[in-house]
Design a protein around this motif. Structure first.
Motif, PDB file in Angstrom:
ATOM      1  N   GLY A  70       0.787  -1.225   0.000  1.00  0.00           N
ATOM      2  CA  GLY A  70       0.000   0.000   0.000  1.00  0.00           C
ATOM      3  C   GLY A  70       0.819   1.276   0.000  1.00  0.00           C
ATOM      4  O   GLY A  70       0.261   2.360  -0.129  1.00  0.00           O
ATOM      5  N   GLU A  71       2.130   1.180   0.166  1.00  0.00           N
ATOM      6  CA  GLU A  71       2.999   2.367   0.160  1.00  0.00           C
ATOM      7  C   GLU A  71       3.410   2.668  -1.285  1.00  0.00           C
ATOM      8  O   GLU A  71       4.151   1.885  -1.890  1.00  0.00           O
ATOM      9  CB  GLU A  71       4.230   2.098   1.025  1.00  0.00           C
ATOM     10  CG  GLU A  71       5.188   3.261   1.094  1.00  0.00           C
ATOM     11  CD  GLU A  71       6.450   2.916   1.882  1.00  0.00           C
ATOM     12  OE1 GLU A  71       6.498   1.866   2.560  1.00  0.00           O
ATOM     13  OE2 GLU A  71       7.405   3.702   1.796  1.00  0.00           O
ATOM     14  N   PRO A  72       2.963   3.806  -1.853  1.00  0.00           N
ATOM     15  CA  PRO A  72       3.281   4.096  -3.248  1.00  0.00           C
ATOM     16  C   PRO A  72       4.709   4.608  -3.430  1.00  0.00           C
ATOM     17  O   PRO A  72       5.350   5.085  -2.491  1.00  0.00           O
ATOM     18  CB  PRO A  72       2.276   5.191  -3.617  1.00  0.00           C
ATOM     19  CG  PRO A  72       1.994   5.881  -2.324  1.00  0.00           C
ATOM     20  CD  PRO A  72       2.122   4.828  -1.241  1.00  0.00           C
ATOM     21  N   LEU A  73       5.179   4.536  -4.661  1.00  0.00           N
ATOM     22  CA  LEU A  73       6.462   5.108  -5.091  1.00  0.00           C
ATOM     23  C   LEU A  73       7.663   4.591  -4.297  1.00  0.00           C
ATOM     24  O   LEU A  73       8.569   5.350  -3.943  1.00  0.00           O
ATOM     25  CB  LEU A  73       6.407   6.632  -5.062  1.00  0.00           C
ATOM     26  CG  LEU A  73       5.308   7.253  -5.944  1.00  0.00           C
ATOM     27  CD1 LEU A  73       5.279   8.758  -5.768  1.00  0.00           C
ATOM     28  CD2 LEU A  73       5.498   6.872  -7.396  1.00  0.00           C
ATOM     29  N   VAL A  74       7.668   3.312  -4.041  1.00  0.00           N
ATOM     30  CA  VAL A  74       8.804   2.670  -3.376  1.00  0.00           C
ATOM     31  C   VAL A  74       9.832   2.287  -4.439  1.00  0.00           C
ATOM     32  O   VAL A  74       9.486   1.627  -5.426  1.00  0.00           O
ATOM     33  CB  VAL A  74       8.356   1.416  -2.604  1.00  0.00           C
ATOM     34  CG1 VAL A  74       9.556   0.661  -2.046  1.00  0.00           C
ATOM     35  CG2 VAL A  74       7.391   1.789  -1.496  1.00  0.00           C
ATOM     36  N   ARG A  75      11.074   2.710  -4.251  1.00  0.00           N
ATOM     37  CA  ARG A  75      12.126   2.326  -5.195  1.00  0.00           C
ATOM     38  C   ARG A  75      12.502   0.874  -4.927  1.00  0.00           C
ATOM     39  O   ARG A  75      13.119   0.564  -3.904  1.00  0.00           O
ATOM     40  CB  ARG A  75      13.330   3.257  -5.059  1.00  0.00           C
ATOM     41  CG  ARG A  75      13.014   4.663  -5.555  1.00  0.00           C
ATOM     42  CD  ARG A  75      14.092   5.622  -5.284  1.00  0.00           C
ATOM     43  NE  ARG A  75      14.054   5.954  -3.852  1.00  0.00           N
ATOM     44  CZ  ARG A  75      14.910   6.763  -3.255  1.00  0.00           C
ATOM     45  NH1 ARG A  75      15.877   7.327  -3.939  1.00  0.00           N
ATOM     46  NH2 ARG A  75      14.812   7.004  -1.977  1.00  0.00           N
ATOM     47  N   SER A  76      12.128   0.008  -5.849  1.00  0.00           N
ATOM     48  CA  SER A  76      12.301  -1.431  -5.620  1.00  0.00           C
ATOM     49  C   SER A  76      13.766  -1.841  -5.565  1.00  0.00           C
ATOM     50  O   SER A  76      14.094  -2.878  -5.006  1.00  0.00           O
ATOM     51  CB  SER A  76      11.569  -2.234  -6.692  1.00  0.00           C
ATOM     52  OG  SER A  76      12.111  -1.979  -7.972  1.00  0.00           O
ATOM     53  N   CYS A  77      14.654  -1.017  -6.102  1.00  0.00           N
ATOM     54  CA  CYS A  77      16.069  -1.358  -6.059  1.00  0.00           C
ATOM     55  C   CYS A  77      16.682  -1.086  -4.686  1.00  0.00           C
ATOM     56  O   CYS A  77      17.825  -1.488  -4.423  1.00  0.00           O
ATOM     57  CB  CYS A  77      16.846  -0.613  -7.138  1.00  0.00           C
ATOM     58  SG  CYS A  77      16.892   1.179  -6.921  1.00  0.00           S
ATOM     59  N   LEU A  78      15.925  -0.430  -3.806  1.00  0.00           N
ATOM     60  CA  LEU A  78      16.426  -0.124  -2.470  1.00  0.00           C
ATOM     61  C   LEU A  78      15.687  -0.877  -1.370  1.00  0.00           C
ATOM     62  O   LEU A  78      16.074  -0.804  -0.209  1.00  0.00           O
ATOM     63  CB  LEU A  78      16.333   1.385  -2.189  1.00  0.00           C
ATOM     64  CG  LEU A  78      17.130   2.290  -3.120  1.00  0.00           C
ATOM     65  CD1 LEU A  78      16.915   3.747  -2.741  1.00  0.00           C
ATOM     66  CD2 LEU A  78      18.613   1.941  -3.079  1.00  0.00           C
ATOM     67  N   ARG A  79      14.609  -1.597  -1.707  1.00  0.00           N
ATOM     68  CA  ARG A  79      13.792  -2.285  -0.703  1.00  0.00           C
ATOM     69  C   ARG A  79      14.057  -3.779  -0.747  1.00  0.00           C
ATOM     70  O   ARG A  79      13.952  -4.410  -1.785  1.00  0.00           O
ATOM     71  CB  ARG A  79      12.312  -2.012  -0.966  1.00  0.00           C
ATOM     72  CG  ARG A  79      11.337  -2.654  -0.021  1.00  0.00           C
ATOM     73  CD  ARG A  79      11.357  -2.071   1.374  1.00  0.00           C
ATOM     74  NE  ARG A  79      11.097  -0.668   1.438  1.00  0.00           N
ATOM     75  CZ  ARG A  79       9.886  -0.128   1.676  1.00  0.00           C
ATOM     76  NH1 ARG A  79       8.861  -0.909   1.879  1.00  0.00           N
ATOM     77  NH2 ARG A  79       9.735   1.184   1.712  1.00  0.00           N
ATOM     78  N   ASP A  80      14.428  -4.338   0.385  1.00  0.00           N
ATOM     79  CA  ASP A  80      14.644  -5.789   0.476  1.00  0.00           C
ATOM     80  C   ASP A  80      13.307  -6.522   0.474  1.00  0.00           C
ATOM     81  O   ASP A  80      12.312  -6.018   1.008  1.00  0.00           O
ATOM     82  CB  ASP A  80      15.410  -6.144   1.749  1.00  0.00           C
ATOM     83  CG  ASP A  80      16.878  -5.759   1.677  1.00  0.00           C
ATOM     84  OD1 ASP A  80      17.360  -5.439   0.574  1.00  0.00           O
ATOM     85  OD2 ASP A  80      17.542  -5.785   2.724  1.00  0.00           O
TER      86      ASP A  80
END
Length: 93
Positions: A70-80
């Protein structure tokens, strides 16, 4: 010339969801790495309908943004990745 993976020790497997489909990854991987390994063709869709995929893989280009739990605009390259997380494609509005 061909590409190959470098042998490496990986963390335990985890499973998360991308647009409703299960994705198996390894603990310690980023969401972007897991989605690329799963051959996901688009992390998002641009306003002109073009697919978006990671470009820089270090958090500066924002081409890899997704929605995580539900959290928008998450940079997937920085989130485990985490077991059970729900990731959805980003669509420009």
């Amino acid at each position: 010339m061909s590409a190959s993976r470098i042998p490496a020790q990986r963390g335990p497997t985890v499973e998360f969801e991308f647009d409703g489909d299960p994705v198996v990854a390894h603990e310690g991987e980023t969401v972007a790495a897991a989605l690329l390994a799963a051959n996901v063709a688009a992390f998002g869709i641009a306003r002109n309908g073009e697919p978006r995929l990671p470009l820089c893989n270090m958090g500066t280009c924002f081409d890899c943004v997704v929605t995580v739990d539900g959290e928008p605009l998450v940079r997937s390259c920085l989130r485990d990745v985490c077991d059970g997380m729900r990731v959805t494609r980003n669509e420009a509005s």
